[in-house]
Design a protein around this motif. Sequence first.
Motif, PDB file in Angstrom:
ATOM      1  N   ALA A   1       0.852  -1.184   0.000  1.00  0.00           N
ATOM      2  CA  ALA A   1       0.000   0.000   0.000  1.00  0.00           C
ATOM      3  C   ALA A   1       0.893   1.241   0.000  1.00  0.00           C
ATOM      4  N   PRO A   2       0.372   2.377  -0.438  1.00  0.00           N
ATOM      5  CA  PRO A   2       1.178   3.601  -0.471  1.00  0.00           C
ATOM      6  C   PRO A   2       1.755   3.933   0.902  1.00  0.00           C
TER       7      PRO A   2
ATOM      8  N   SER B   1     -15.058 -10.530   0.871  1.00  0.00           N
ATOM      9  CA  SER B   1     -15.301  -9.553   1.944  1.00  0.00           C
ATOM     10  C   SER B   1     -14.204  -8.490   1.986  1.00  0.00           C
ATOM     11  N   LEU B   2     -13.932  -7.927   0.843  1.00  0.00           N
ATOM     12  CA  LEU B   2     -12.844  -6.957   0.759  1.00  0.00           C
ATOM     13  C   LEU B   2     -13.130  -5.706   1.566  1.00  0.00           C
ATOM     14  N   LYS B   3     -12.056  -5.148   2.113  1.00  0.00           N
ATOM     15  CA  LYS B   3     -12.139  -3.957   2.944  1.00  0.00           C
ATOM     16  C   LYS B   3     -11.258  -2.860   2.344  1.00  0.00           C
ATOM     17  N   PRO B   4     -11.530  -1.604   2.655  1.00  0.00           N
ATOM     18  CA  PRO B   4     -10.677  -0.530   2.135  1.00  0.00           C
ATOM     19  C   PRO B   4      -9.200  -0.723   2.488  1.00  0.00           C
ATOM     20  N   GLU B   5      -8.918  -1.309   3.632  1.00  0.00           N
ATOM     21  CA  GLU B   5      -7.528  -1.527   4.019  1.00  0.00           C
ATOM     22  C   GLU B   5      -6.836  -2.611   3.204  1.00  0.00           C
ATOM     23  N   ASP B   6      -7.570  -3.299   2.350  1.00  0.00           N
ATOM     24  CA  ASP B   6      -6.961  -4.259   1.421  1.00  0.00           C
ATOM     25  C   ASP B   6      -6.443  -3.560   0.162  1.00  0.00           C
ATOM     26  N   THR B   7      -6.723  -2.291   0.033  1.00  0.00           N
ATOM     27  CA  THR B   7      -6.269  -1.540  -1.139  1.00  0.00           C
ATOM     28  C   THR B   7      -4.754  -1.514  -1.202  1.00  0.00           C
ATOM     29  N   ALA B   8      -4.214  -1.952  -2.335  1.00  0.00           N
ATOM     30  CA  ALA B   8      -2.766  -2.032  -2.508  1.00  0.00           C
ATOM     31  C   ALA B   8      -2.462  -2.513  -3.916  1.00  0.00           C
TER      32      ALA B   8
ATOM     33  N   VAL C   1     -10.320  -0.874  -3.029  1.00  0.00           N
ATOM     34  CA  VAL C   1     -11.603  -1.162  -2.389  1.00  0.00           C
ATOM     35  C   VAL C   1     -12.143   0.151  -1.838  1.00  0.00           C
ATOM     36  N   SER C   2     -13.282   0.563  -2.355  1.00  0.00           N
ATOM     37  CA  SER C   2     -13.881   1.823  -1.908  1.00  0.00           C
ATOM     38  C   SER C   2     -14.917   1.549  -0.825  1.00  0.00           C
TER      39      SER C   2
END
Length: 122
Positions: free
Chosen positions: A40-41, A85-92, A120-121
Amino acid sequence: QVQLAESGGGLVHTGESLRLSCAASGSILSIYAMAWYRQAPGKQRELVALITIGDNTNYLDSVKGRFTISRDNANKNTVYLQMNSLKPEDTAVYYCNTNLIPVGNKLRYDYWGRGTQVTVSS
């Protein structure tokens, strides 16, 4: 030469699913393990899931019960990451990795794909 071809990233909403695919090809003698990492950034790259030649698996604690890594039954050089069950914290950016012995070698080496973006928004 060894190549890793990744696919399946994209933009989804919280709670939705994605499946990533990674196919290893080229001068491969033997694959020891295949894995997915993510970065992730502003954060370090972390191991998300790993599967060995013996189909032993290992997962990052935060994805246990939501993500599943598996290998294609017909082509053992292809690995999937089913993400539910994706979550915003899975964004990467998700990177495929393989640890293998190339043809003509005796040692194992790591190879990396170019990465695929998962967003994931909320």
